[in-house]
Design a protein around this motif. Structure first.
Motif, PDB file in Angstrom:
ATOM      1  N   MET A 262      17.726  39.288  33.048  1.00 13.03           N
ATOM      2  CA  MET A 262      16.456  39.298  33.761  1.00 13.03           C
ATOM      3  C   MET A 262      15.395  38.894  32.774  1.00 13.03           C
TER       4      MET A 262
ATOM      5  N   GLY B   4      24.261  46.571  44.904  1.00 18.58           N
ATOM      6  CA  GLY B   4      24.127  47.378  43.698  1.00 18.58           C
ATOM      7  C   GLY B   4      25.446  47.585  42.988  1.00 18.58           C
TER       8      GLY B   4
ATOM      9  N   TYR C 294      26.145  44.196  40.755  1.00 23.13           N
ATOM     10  CA  TYR C 294      25.130  43.506  39.990  1.00 23.13           C
ATOM     11  C   TYR C 294      24.476  44.402  38.951  1.00 23.13           C
ATOM     12  N   ASP C 295      24.408  43.893  37.750  1.00 19.77           N
ATOM     13  CA  ASP C 295      23.673  44.545  36.675  1.00 19.77           C
ATOM     14  C   ASP C 295      22.606  43.583  36.216  1.00 19.77           C
ATOM     15  N   PHE C 296      21.422  44.084  35.993  1.00 19.70           N
ATOM     16  CA  PHE C 296      20.392  43.223  35.437  1.00 19.70           C
ATOM     17  C   PHE C 296      20.117  43.651  34.020  1.00 19.70           C
ATOM     18  N   VAL C 297      20.092  42.691  33.126  1.00 20.00           N
ATOM     19  CA  VAL C 297      19.762  43.031  31.752  1.00 20.00           C
ATOM     20  C   VAL C 297      18.462  42.372  31.375  1.00 20.00           C
ATOM     21  N   ALA C 298      17.658  43.085  30.645  1.00 24.54           N
ATOM     22  CA  ALA C 298      16.371  42.546  30.239  1.00 24.54           C
ATOM     23  C   ALA C 298      16.181  42.775  28.768  1.00 24.54           C
TER      24      ALA C 298
ATOM     25  N   VAL D  56      26.668  40.582  35.459  1.00 20.71           N
ATOM     26  CA  VAL D  56      25.526  40.909  34.622  1.00 20.71           C
ATOM     27  C   VAL D  56      24.570  39.735  34.641  1.00 20.71           C
TER      28      VAL D  56
ATOM     29  N   ARG E 284      31.451  44.008  37.513  1.00 16.07           N
ATOM     30  CA  ARG E 284      30.044  43.755  37.836  1.00 16.07           C
ATOM     31  C   ARG E 284      29.590  42.418  37.282  1.00 16.07           C
TER      32      ARG E 284
ATOM     33  N   GLU F 228      31.490  38.909  25.725  1.00  8.91           N
ATOM     34  CA  GLU F 228      30.065  38.664  25.462  1.00  8.91           C
ATOM     35  C   GLU F 228      29.341  38.229  26.738  1.00  8.91           C
TER      36      GLU F 228
END
Lengths: 250, 250
Positions: free
Chosen positions: B94, B238, B241-245, B91, B89, B72
């Motif tokens: 964002m 890159g 890194y993952d950006f979640v929004a 996460v 990665r 999770e």
DNA sequence: GGGGGAATCTGGATCGTACCAATGACATAC
DNA sequence: GTATGTCATTGGTACGATCCAGATTCCCCC
């Protein structure tokens, strides 16, 4: 009658069209449905886990798993020793969920799509995972390049359950407009974004050189009852796209 | 010896100072620790659930619960039939305004900064624009590479008005912690993000090859009263890194 | 030697049971 | 009447055991 939940669960169990073989997902959906229909008001308690498992013929572990997901989503809250409650929803306006097309139109541009695929078919395993659908269900696939004023901006591949959008040709420019006609426009979405290098094929489609910077974005769009209506994967040109976000403490 | 995890778990079980009575939380901690110590590298598999439960004297259900939490969080990924892997990665949500340092600590990592610049000076015209300051006002500049476990993650250049943070050496790892001491931790931020190719100098600092994908982020952090307290420009790798929004309609 | 399929790994779902801990209602004692 | 303590109820943790379903491996047969 407080048996609305049990009734709804049994209805879903019989329902062959949306048949969901997984008990905990079926129960999760049933709970969402009764909440949506206001059979249980915000602030009210759900039946206890033990009662539920007995009434539904499920183990308590399974009931807990169903509930856990909804707690995670924020639809339910639990208080040790007291019970499980329907959350009094606090809607946090975060970033805006906007339609690509409407977005560009609002800027006075003329968005356009060129499709290479517009089809209906059975879900693949990955899609069924992303959209939370049972195997064998039909989905609509849209694969296109999106332009503004003849300039390509992004490659987009959207998958939508055929139950909410039966005909892929209903979508001309805006998927969200088409979904709105069916009252299934997403109200919330989860988006995952990463920087990538664009491959040869992608670069060609976007009129940039291979190895340019791009943004890879995966988005899942939800209805307010939590159903997933959209799973979109896209590649945006890094050189002309900026994403702006507003961040908030808690 | 692949028993690093089992050893760590048993160590935590004996450890009286941080004694965590809950087995699944203890195991979660143990897994985080071994990942942090690089006993299991990103991309590598964890022991199987069955092996773990046997080795630790726990039931598989409990092991699964421990793992589920880390999945999770984005620290682990699972592939049905293949195994459980340490995620490659990071996460980053964002939409939450979180401190880089606190973020990584929460993942059980040890964030660290290496500064090349920590100075005070008069605002440049661009800075005065971004921070909304009059010309001639003093600002603190922090220019650094941010690491987690000796792996560089991002280059960051922050500018803060000297009125809220007079001494740049107050910042050790976390800028936000330092700002908090002055009651000036931002509560809201605007962030702009784009995909870029990393230049030679950036790539060298981040231990990647020139022309790799990166994310360029510009952030302005605000106080309650709307004052800008932070203007930060950063380059994230890159590849990790993952950006979640989460997006919302109004 | 290469292709196909069985054996055997893996995670995923589900059951039943047991005990602990927080809550809150109700009865009892002051 | 109010305070206190008991107790039934609720969620929380944890156990063991099955069966199913994807992924991999490997061996045998053609």
């Amino acid at each position: 009658m407080q048996n609305a939940l049990a009734d709804e669960y049994r209805r879903l169990s019989r329902d062959t069209t949306t048949h969901q073989p997984l008990a905990y997902l079926r129960l999760r959906r049933a709970i969402r449905n009764v909440i949506q229909h206001r059979d249980i008001e915000p602030g009210q308690t759900l039946p206890s886990e033990r009662d539920l498992s007995q009434a539904l013929g499920l183990s308590r572990v399974t009931v807990r798993k169903a509930i856990a997901g909804l707690v995670e989503e924020g639809l339910l809250t639990q208080r040790h020793g007291a019970g499980t409650f329907v959350a009094e929803r606090i809607v946090k306006p975060m970033s805006r969920l906007t339609s690509f097309t409407e977005d560009l139109r609002a800027r006075g541009l003329h968005p356009r799509s060129e499709f290479f695929e517009r089809s209906v078919g059975e879900v693949t395993p990955e899609e069924s995972m992303a959209l939370n659908l049972s195997p064998g269900v039909l989905v609509v696939r849209l694969h296109r390049v999106r332009y503004a004023e003849d300039e390509p901006l992004a490659i987009e591949r959207s998958v939508v359950p055929a139950s909410v959008l039966p005909d892929p040709h209903e979508v001309h420019d805006s998927l969200y407009e088409a979904l709105e006609h069916h009252n299934c426009r997403p109200v919330r979405a989860l988006q995952r974004l990463r920087a990538v290098l664009l491959g040869a094929r992608q670069a060609r489609l976007l009129h940039v050189t291979t190895g340019s910077a791009g943004l890879h974005i995966e988005r899942r769009g939800f209805l307010d009852d939590g159903r997933v209506v959209e799973f979109t994967t896209s590649w945006y040109r890094g050189d002309i796209y900026d994403f702006v976000a507003e961040l908030q403490t808690d």
